[in-house]
Enzyme design. Structure first.
Site, PDB file in Angstrom:
ATOM      1  N   LYS A   1       0.822  -1.216   0.000  1.00  0.00           N
ATOM      2  CA  LYS A   1       0.000   0.000   0.000  1.00  0.00           C
ATOM      3  C   LYS A   1       0.853   1.261   0.000  1.00  0.00           C
ATOM      4  CE  LYS A   1      -4.375  -1.880   1.483  1.00  0.00           C
ATOM      5  NZ  LYS A   1      -5.432  -2.001   2.506  1.00  0.00           N
TER       6      LYS A   1
ATOM      7  N   ARG B   1      -3.763 -10.021   4.854  1.00  0.00           N
ATOM      8  CA  ARG B   1      -4.122 -10.062   3.425  1.00  0.00           C
ATOM      9  C   ARG B   1      -2.954  -9.535   2.597  1.00  0.00           C
ATOM     10  NH1 ARG B   1      -6.145  -6.581  -0.381  1.00  0.00           N
ATOM     11  NH2 ARG B   1      -7.766  -7.371  -1.760  1.00  0.00           N
TER      12      ARG B   1
HETATM   13  C1  PT1 Z   1      -8.041  -4.387   3.279  1.00  0.00           C
HETATM   14  C2  PT1 Z   1      -8.288  -4.397   1.876  1.00  0.00           C
HETATM   15  C3  PT1 Z   1      -9.376  -5.205   1.420  1.00  0.00           C
HETATM   16  N1  PT1 Z   1      -7.563  -3.674   0.990  1.00  0.00           N
HETATM   17  C4  PT1 Z   1      -9.821  -5.875   3.610  1.00  0.00           C
HETATM   18  N2  PT1 Z   1     -10.114  -5.937   2.312  1.00  0.00           N
HETATM   19  C5  PT1 Z   1      -7.893  -3.691  -0.317  1.00  0.00           C
HETATM   20  N3  PT1 Z   1     -10.579  -6.600   4.489  1.00  0.00           N
HETATM   21  C6  PT1 Z   1      -8.957  -4.481  -0.766  1.00  0.00           C
HETATM   22  C7  PT1 Z   1      -3.003   2.220  -1.135  1.00  0.00           C
HETATM   23  O1  PT1 Z   1      -3.008   3.118  -0.269  1.00  0.00           O
HETATM   24  O2  PT1 Z   1      -7.062  -3.662   3.795  1.00  0.00           O
HETATM   25  N4  PT1 Z   1      -8.798  -5.130   4.106  1.00  0.00           N
HETATM   26  N5  PT1 Z   1      -9.674  -5.226   0.097  1.00  0.00           N
HETATM   27  C8  PT1 Z   1      -7.096  -2.856  -1.288  1.00  0.00           C
HETATM   28  N6  PT1 Z   1      -7.298  -1.479  -1.023  1.00  0.00           N
HETATM   29  C9  PT1 Z   1      -6.272  -0.538  -1.103  1.00  0.00           C
HETATM   30  C10 PT1 Z   1      -6.317   0.595  -0.300  1.00  0.00           C
HETATM   31  C11 PT1 Z   1      -5.178  -0.764  -1.928  1.00  0.00           C
HETATM   32  C12 PT1 Z   1      -5.261   1.497  -0.313  1.00  0.00           C
HETATM   33  C13 PT1 Z   1      -4.125   0.144  -1.975  1.00  0.00           C
HETATM   34  C14 PT1 Z   1      -4.158   1.263  -1.147  1.00  0.00           C
HETATM   35  O3  PT1 Z   1      -2.098   2.044  -1.941  1.00  0.00           O
END
Ligand code: PT1
Length: 277
Positions: free
Chosen positions: A221, A255
């Protein structure tokens, strides 16, 4: 502390790895290469062989700035993959969705966990989740994926995240979802600045005391990019540090994109904890 995921029991006192399987055309770190069913199954097989207890199948990108997808499009992306994994592999299938129709259909096809970044706030989501009988992960997000990183703002991020999560637990339990079917997630990167994310990471054990197993996602992230100055493709070391911290602070599910590396990191933490008991 056993939790039942569609007839697979896992001890939530231990730390498990969840491998990410994006089935979107715009997946943020696999370039959307895994859209055909065969490619998705091949990737899923690798995730399982590398030691993941869960595979998280997602047909809607929820990364910052992502656009919503129609119910039909989401069903078309996710259902064939869930059905094939259920048929071919020994793993808990998590469905990364907020859509009641997707909950119902994937539960019928063999899904074991509903991973809802919107914490069952869509119309009909609580009732549909209840109907499936599956565990649900309730995640915190401020805003929506389209705008959540525009100007995240909190008085106290820890209070607001735990307050929100406990409100959603109350709604879920009042509807009849039992407490032993609920996981919580602070939602790293979902409407949070680097400072907010770091506060939540530092205080993870204070979410632990809410009494529900924690699921966390930090892999690759942008918060790790901000800390290290690295591009997404170079964030494995930082992701392993984040996973190690999470395991030490008691997360039950981590995850990740990089399953085998994370499984090793978690094994070191678990071995230490078992020796120290
Ligand atoms: C998470 C999650 C998810 N993240 C759960 N499910 C994502 N339960 C998708 C960035 O800042 O943390 N928990 N499902 C992906 N979401 C992101 C959010 C991907 C922020 C990248 C960023 O780069």
């Amino acid at each position: 502390m056993l939790m039942n995921f569609a007839d697979r029991e896992l001890d939530m006192a231990r730390c498990h790895v969840m491998g990410i399987l994006n089935v979107t055309p715009d997946s943020f770190s696999d370039g959307g290469r895994f859209n055909s069913l065969d490619a998705a199954l091949l990737r899923a097989g690798k995730i399982v062989a590398q030691g993941a207890a869960f595979i998280d199948v997602g047909g809607e990108s929820t990364r910052p700035g992502a656009d919503p997808v129609s119910v039909q499009e989401e069903l078309d992306r996710v259902c064939p993959v869930v059905e094939a994994i259920a048929r071919e592999l020994d793993v808990v299938i998590s469905v990364d969705s907020s859509t009641p129709e997707v909950f119902r259909e994937t539960a019928r096809l063999g899904a074991g966990l509903l991973n809802d970044v919107r914490a069952l706030q869509r119309d009909g989501a609580v009732a549909a989740a209840l109907e499936t009988g599956l565990p649900v992960c309730l995640m915190h997000m401020q805003g929506q994926p389209e705008d959540m990183q525009v100007q995240p703002s909190y008085q106290s991020v820890l209070r607001e995240v735990s307050g929100f999560l406990m409100d959603r637990v109350r709604v879920a339990e009042q509807a009849g979802i039992p407490s032993d079917r609920i996981l919580l997630d602070p939602g790293f990167g979902f409407g949070k600045t680097l400072a907010h994310n770091l506060k939540l990471l530092a205080a993870m054990e204070r979410l632990q005391v809410l009494g529900y197993p924690l699921l966390v996602g930090l892999s690759r992230k942008s918060m790790l990019g901000h800390i290290t100055g690295r591009e997404v493709s170079e964030r494995l070391p930082a992701s392993l540090a984040a996973a190690t911290i999470s395991a030490l602070k008691g997360a039950s599910v981590i995850r990740v994109h990089d399953v085998s590396e994370t499984v090793d990191a978690v094994k070191v933490v678990s071995a230490m904890e078992e020796a120290g008991q």
